[in-house]
Motif scaffolding. Structure first.
Motif, PDB file in Angstrom:
ATOM      1  N   LEU A  15       1.038  -1.086   0.049  1.00 11.46           N
ATOM      2  CA  LEU A  15      -0.048   0.114   0.107  1.00 11.46           C
ATOM      3  C   LEU A  15       0.936   1.266   0.047  1.00 11.46           C
ATOM      4  N   VAL A  16       1.947   1.153   0.786  1.00  9.08           N
ATOM      5  CA  VAL A  16       2.871   2.463   0.887  1.00  9.08           C
ATOM      6  C   VAL A  16       3.847   2.443  -0.425  1.00  9.08           C
ATOM      7  N   PHE A  17       4.224   1.449  -0.656  1.00  7.09           N
ATOM      8  CA  PHE A  17       5.343   1.454  -2.004  1.00  7.09           C
ATOM      9  C   PHE A  17       4.749   0.978  -3.205  1.00  7.09           C
ATOM     10  N   THR A  18       3.420   0.799  -3.287  1.00 10.86           N
ATOM     11  CA  THR A  18       2.893   0.401  -4.782  1.00 10.86           C
ATOM     12  C   THR A  18       3.787  -0.632  -5.038  1.00 10.86           C
ATOM     13  N   ASN A  19       4.389  -0.418  -6.411  1.00 15.81           N
ATOM     14  CA  ASN A  19       4.966  -1.399  -7.083  1.00 15.81           C
ATOM     15  C   ASN A  19       6.407  -1.647  -6.892  1.00 15.81           C
ATOM     16  N   SER A  20       6.914  -1.082  -5.925  1.00 18.26           N
ATOM     17  CA  SER A  20       8.213  -1.064  -5.406  1.00 18.26           C
ATOM     18  C   SER A  20       8.575  -1.819  -4.101  1.00 18.26           C
ATOM     19  N   THR A  21       9.693  -1.923  -3.792  1.00 19.76           N
ATOM     20  CA  THR A  21      10.056  -2.677  -2.184  1.00 19.76           C
ATOM     21  C   THR A  21      10.416  -1.094  -1.674  1.00 19.76           C
ATOM     22  N   ALA A  22      10.358  -1.346  -0.582  1.00 15.95           N
ATOM     23  CA  ALA A  22      10.873  -0.187   0.557  1.00 15.95           C
ATOM     24  C   ALA A  22      12.421   0.200  -0.096  1.00 15.95           C
ATOM     25  N   GLU A  23      13.084  -0.740  -0.146  1.00 13.61           N
ATOM     26  CA  GLU A  23      14.614  -0.596  -0.471  1.00 13.61           C
ATOM     27  C   GLU A  23      14.594   0.244  -1.864  1.00 13.61           C
ATOM     28  N   ASP A  24      14.167  -0.244  -2.612  1.00 16.60           N
ATOM     29  CA  ASP A  24      13.907   0.469  -4.018  1.00 16.60           C
ATOM     30  C   ASP A  24      13.305   1.836  -4.112  1.00 16.60           C
ATOM     31  N   TRP A  25      12.530   2.159  -3.164  1.00 17.07           N
ATOM     32  CA  TRP A  25      11.779   3.431  -2.998  1.00 17.07           C
ATOM     33  C   TRP A  25      12.893   4.243  -2.358  1.00 17.07           C
ATOM     34  N   VAL A  26      13.804   3.850  -1.511  1.00 22.72           N
ATOM     35  CA  VAL A  26      14.917   4.703  -0.788  1.00 22.72           C
ATOM     36  C   VAL A  26      15.763   4.935  -1.592  1.00 22.72           C
ATOM     37  N   GLN A  27      16.071   4.033  -2.668  1.00 22.08           N
ATOM     38  CA  GLN A  27      17.432   4.182  -3.405  1.00 22.08           C
ATOM     39  C   GLN A  27      16.977   5.343  -4.398  1.00 22.08           C
ATOM     40  N   ASP A  28      15.589   5.061  -4.961  1.00 25.10           N
ATOM     41  CA  ASP A  28      15.041   6.157  -5.873  1.00 25.10           C
ATOM     42  C   ASP A  28      15.199   7.769  -5.342  1.00 25.10           C
ATOM     43  N   LEU A  59      -2.587  -4.894  13.280  1.00 25.72           N
ATOM     44  CA  LEU A  59      -2.133  -4.588  11.786  1.00 25.72           C
ATOM     45  C   LEU A  59      -3.290  -5.142  10.915  1.00 25.72           C
ATOM     46  N   GLU A  60      -3.755  -6.248  10.934  1.00 22.50           N
ATOM     47  CA  GLU A  60      -4.794  -6.713  10.117  1.00 22.50           C
ATOM     48  C   GLU A  60      -6.087  -5.742  10.199  1.00 22.50           C
ATOM     49  N   THR A  61      -6.251  -5.334  11.016  1.00 15.05           N
ATOM     50  CA  THR A  61      -7.643  -4.171  11.200  1.00 15.05           C
ATOM     51  C   THR A  61      -7.217  -2.925  10.426  1.00 15.05           C
ATOM     52  N   LEU A  62      -6.056  -2.544  10.624  1.00 12.60           N
ATOM     53  CA  LEU A  62      -5.393  -1.227   9.965  1.00 12.60           C
ATOM     54  C   LEU A  62      -5.512  -1.577   8.482  1.00 12.60           C
ATOM     55  N   SER A  65      -8.767  -1.507   7.072  1.00  7.80           N
ATOM     56  CA  SER A  65      -9.564  -0.375   6.911  1.00  7.80           C
ATOM     57  C   SER A  65      -9.073   0.468   5.886  1.00  7.80           C
ATOM     58  N   PHE A  66      -7.804   0.402   5.434  1.00  9.16           N
ATOM     59  CA  PHE A  66      -7.010   1.133   4.102  1.00  9.16           C
ATOM     60  C   PHE A  66      -7.740   0.483   2.961  1.00  9.16           C
ATOM     61  N   TYR A  67      -7.812  -0.935   3.061  1.00 11.85           N
ATOM     62  CA  TYR A  67      -8.475  -1.239   1.579  1.00 11.85           C
ATOM     63  C   TYR A  67     -10.018  -1.026   1.562  1.00 11.85           C
ATOM     64  N   ARG A  68     -10.394  -0.881   2.700  1.00  7.26           N
ATOM     65  CA  ARG A  68     -12.129  -0.527   2.724  1.00  7.26           C
ATOM     66  C   ARG A  68     -12.047   0.802   2.098  1.00  7.26           C
ATOM     67  N   GLU A  69     -11.281   1.765   2.301  1.00  5.88           N
ATOM     68  CA  GLU A  69     -11.343   3.133   2.175  1.00  5.88           C
ATOM     69  C   GLU A  69     -10.855   3.329   0.556  1.00  5.88           C
ATOM     70  N   GLN A  70     -10.147   2.582   0.210  1.00  7.13           N
ATOM     71  CA  GLN A  70      -9.676   2.440  -1.232  1.00  7.13           C
ATOM     72  C   GLN A  70     -10.802   2.014  -2.177  1.00  7.13           C
ATOM     73  N   LEU A  71     -11.529   1.068  -1.572  1.00 11.23           N
ATOM     74  CA  LEU A  71     -12.795   0.461  -2.323  1.00 11.23           C
ATOM     75  C   LEU A  71     -13.853   1.539  -2.598  1.00 11.23           C
ATOM     76  N   GLU A  72     -14.103   2.492  -1.410  1.00 10.48           N
ATOM     77  CA  GLU A  72     -14.955   3.309  -1.430  1.00 10.48           C
ATOM     78  C   GLU A  72     -14.664   4.794  -2.226  1.00 10.48           C
ATOM     79  N   GLU A  73     -13.303   4.736  -2.763  1.00 12.38           N
ATOM     80  CA  GLU A  73     -13.039   5.993  -3.521  1.00 12.38           C
ATOM     81  C   GLU A  73     -13.543   5.718  -4.987  1.00 12.38           C
TER      82      GLU A  73
END
Length: 73
Positions: A15-28, A59-62, A65-73
């Protein structure tokens, strides 16, 4: 069916880094600006720490809720 801890963490990171890994995002970010790259690396460290110390149920509840919000958009 409940998700495993690893699955929940992977989905939250996706959800945070979409199609990347955290490490790739940091390098970018680092490639754009070393100062911002250091900040990005600390942010990933903090995220990892939070994911490690937060109870699985929360964590699972969080995640739900994030996926629920995305579905509502």
């Amino acid at each position: 069916m409940p998700l495993s801890s690893d699955e929940t963490k992977q989905l939250l990171e996706r959800l945070v880094f979409t199609n990347s890994t955290a490490e790739d995002w940091v390098q970018d970010i680092w490639a754009l600006s070393p100062t911002l790259g250091e900040t990005a690396a600390r942010l990933v460290d903090v995220l990892d720490g939070l994911l490690d110390c937060t109870p699985e149920e929360r964590l699972e509840t969080l995640l739900q809720s994030f996926y629920r919000e995305q579905l509502e958009e």
